[in-house]
Design a protein around this motif. Structure first.
Motif, PDB file in Angstrom:
ATOM      1  N   SER A   1      22.722  16.379  36.447  1.00 25.16           N
ATOM      2  CA  SER A   1      22.653  16.045  34.873  1.00 25.16           C
ATOM      3  C   SER A   1      23.567  16.498  33.751  1.00 25.16           C
ATOM      4  O   SER A   1      23.661  15.983  32.791  1.00 25.16           O
ATOM      5  CB  SER A   1      21.044  16.592  34.577  1.00 25.16           C
ATOM      6  OG  SER A   1      21.282  18.215  34.775  1.00 25.16           O
ATOM      7  N   ALA A   2      24.313  17.698  34.169  1.00 26.89           N
ATOM      8  CA  ALA A   2      25.135  18.313  33.267  1.00 26.89           C
ATOM      9  C   ALA A   2      26.523  17.351  33.248  1.00 26.89           C
ATOM     10  O   ALA A   2      27.442  17.591  32.437  1.00 26.89           O
ATOM     11  CB  ALA A   2      25.446  19.467  33.644  1.00 26.89           C
ATOM     12  N   LEU A   3      26.410  16.649  34.327  1.00 27.41           N
ATOM     13  CA  LEU A   3      27.961  15.525  34.270  1.00 27.41           C
ATOM     14  C   LEU A   3      27.692  14.287  33.609  1.00 27.41           C
ATOM     15  O   LEU A   3      28.636  13.659  33.619  1.00 27.41           O
ATOM     16  CB  LEU A   3      28.372  15.866  35.997  1.00 27.41           C
ATOM     17  CG  LEU A   3      28.814  16.971  36.404  1.00 27.41           C
ATOM     18  CD1 LEU A   3      28.840  17.062  37.889  1.00 27.41           C
ATOM     19  CD2 LEU A   3      29.728  17.639  35.656  1.00 27.41           C
ATOM     20  N   LEU A   4      26.657  13.581  33.945  1.00 27.61           N
ATOM     21  CA  LEU A   4      26.399  12.323  33.789  1.00 27.61           C
ATOM     22  C   LEU A   4      26.251  12.096  32.127  1.00 27.61           C
ATOM     23  O   LEU A   4      25.560  12.830  31.305  1.00 27.61           O
ATOM     24  CB  LEU A   4      24.934  11.905  34.316  1.00 27.61           C
ATOM     25  CG  LEU A   4      25.121  11.769  35.899  1.00 27.61           C
ATOM     26  CD1 LEU A   4      23.712  11.548  36.528  1.00 27.61           C
ATOM     27  CD2 LEU A   4      25.747  10.564  36.355  1.00 27.61           C
ATOM     28  N   LYS A   5      26.803  10.932  31.672  1.00 24.93           N
ATOM     29  CA  LYS A   5      26.729  10.697  30.201  1.00 24.93           C
ATOM     30  C   LYS A   5      26.930   9.115  30.208  1.00 24.93           C
ATOM     31  O   LYS A   5      27.311   8.513  31.173  1.00 24.93           O
ATOM     32  CB  LYS A   5      27.890  11.406  29.434  1.00 24.93           C
ATOM     33  CG  LYS A   5      29.450  10.812  29.834  1.00 24.93           C
ATOM     34  CD  LYS A   5      30.217  11.221  28.863  1.00 24.93           C
ATOM     35  CE  LYS A   5      31.856  10.626  29.183  1.00 24.93           C
ATOM     36  NZ  LYS A   5      32.665  11.243  28.078  1.00 24.93           N
ATOM     37  N   HIS A   6      26.385   8.440  29.064  1.00 27.53           N
ATOM     38  CA  HIS A   6      26.602   6.983  28.622  1.00 27.53           C
ATOM     39  C   HIS A   6      27.568   6.768  28.187  1.00 27.53           C
ATOM     40  O   HIS A   6      28.126   7.443  26.767  1.00 27.53           O
ATOM     41  CB  HIS A   6      25.383   6.598  28.096  1.00 27.53           C
ATOM     42  CG  HIS A   6      24.242   6.870  28.857  1.00 27.53           C
ATOM     43  ND1 HIS A   6      22.782   6.661  28.139  1.00 27.53           N
ATOM     44  CD2 HIS A   6      23.656   7.328  29.978  1.00 27.53           C
ATOM     45  CE1 HIS A   6      21.905   6.865  29.178  1.00 27.53           C
ATOM     46  NE2 HIS A   6      22.552   7.212  30.276  1.00 27.53           N
TER      47      HIS A   6
END
Length: 285
Positions: free
Chosen positions: A70-75
């Motif tokens: 969750s800390a690595l994923l982005k849009h």
């Protein structure tokens, strides 16, 4: 997929989608005109916001498999279509970009090292992807190690060079392989001449010194680290003739022609070798 539909509110698009069947459009149109919101539209057609919903569902599954993701994923939003985005996971040197191409049913996961795409595959199992993201981004696993852990995965030549610490050289070499394939597959009478010349320069070792590319049928060599020449980068271009001669053009910074040599033999002559060796001393940009 002949039908595209967009549901608009004032001047913004709230939802959209593609479908092969006109009959799919009737119920969502009626619902929208009668005041339905986006969530209700989704109950009238799986094709509405299919890619956005699929990437959102995939993101949730990846985090469920491994909460540290969750800390690595982005849009990363599309600059032309602000509602669309790629799902990106990254650290300081590596990344994975998950996106749809065309009307593919599954998104593809593109794995990059130093912003260079190394290998990709369609996302079938979210659990496999979650493990691979952890190994790639958190454990800094080598591409060869991933191949051993996932027998269906093929990382290719470029990834092996990066693993050996020869990333820039690998990008150049692979660009020449692609040019050889381009001339081999191109249905054009002069293509065999271009293919032969590419082979001559490869055997002389210039595939480790230059990036090879093309503009239409013209071979272009540069010291560019990345694909796509910028205006501030110099290059040498080769245009081939049916009589096995070629025009060689030195392109200065800004794309201006510095000099053109006409009807040279398609060979590594001493003059051409001197020109290439001089150009190879320029810094890689």
């Amino acid at each position: 997929m002949p039908y595209w539909i967009g549901f608009q509110n004032a001047d913004s698009t709230v939802a959209d989608g593609w479908t092969a069947h006109a009959s799919d459009l009737y119920h969502p149109i009626a619902a929208w005109l009668h005041g339905a919101d986006r969530a209700e539209l989704y109950t009238h057609g799986e094709f509405i916001d299919r890619k956005i919903r699929a990437l959102g569902d995939l993101e949730a599954k990846l985090i469920e498999h491994d909460h540290t993701l969750s800390a690595l994923l982005k849009h990363d939003h599309d600059r032309f279509h602000r509602r669309m985005y790629d799902l990106v996971a990254q650290n300081s040197t590596r990344s994975c970009r998950i996106k749809f191409y065309g009307h593919n049913e599954q998104p593809d996961a593109h794995f990059l090292w130093d912003d260079c795409p190394l290998f990709q595959f369609p996302v079938i199992q979210s659990a496999d992807l979650a493990v691979m993201l952890r190994r790639w981004l958190i454990d800094s696993a080598a591409p060869s190690a991933l191949e051993q852990e996932f027998p269906w995965l093929s990382v290719g030549k470029l990834a092996r060079y990066y693993e050996a610490g020869q990333g820039i050289e690998a990008e150049f070499i692979v660009s020449w392989d692609r040019m050889a394939e381009f001339y081999a597959d191109f249905n054009w009478p002069i293509a065999p001449i271009g293919q032969r010349f590419v082979g001559i320069l490869q055997r002389a070792g210039y595939d480790r010194l230059f990036r090879a590319g093309h503009s239409l049928v013209t071979l272009i060599l540069s010291r560019s680290r990345r694909h796509n020449l910028r205006m501030e980068q110099a290059s040498i271009s080769f245009f081939f003739h049916a009589d096995a001669t070629m025009n060689v053009t030195l392109n200065k910074i800004g794309g201006r022609k510095e000099h053109v040599f006409y009807r040279l033999p398609v060979a590594l002559t001493p003059t051409l070798k001197q020109m290439l060796d001089h150009f190879a001393r320029q810094a890689i940009d």
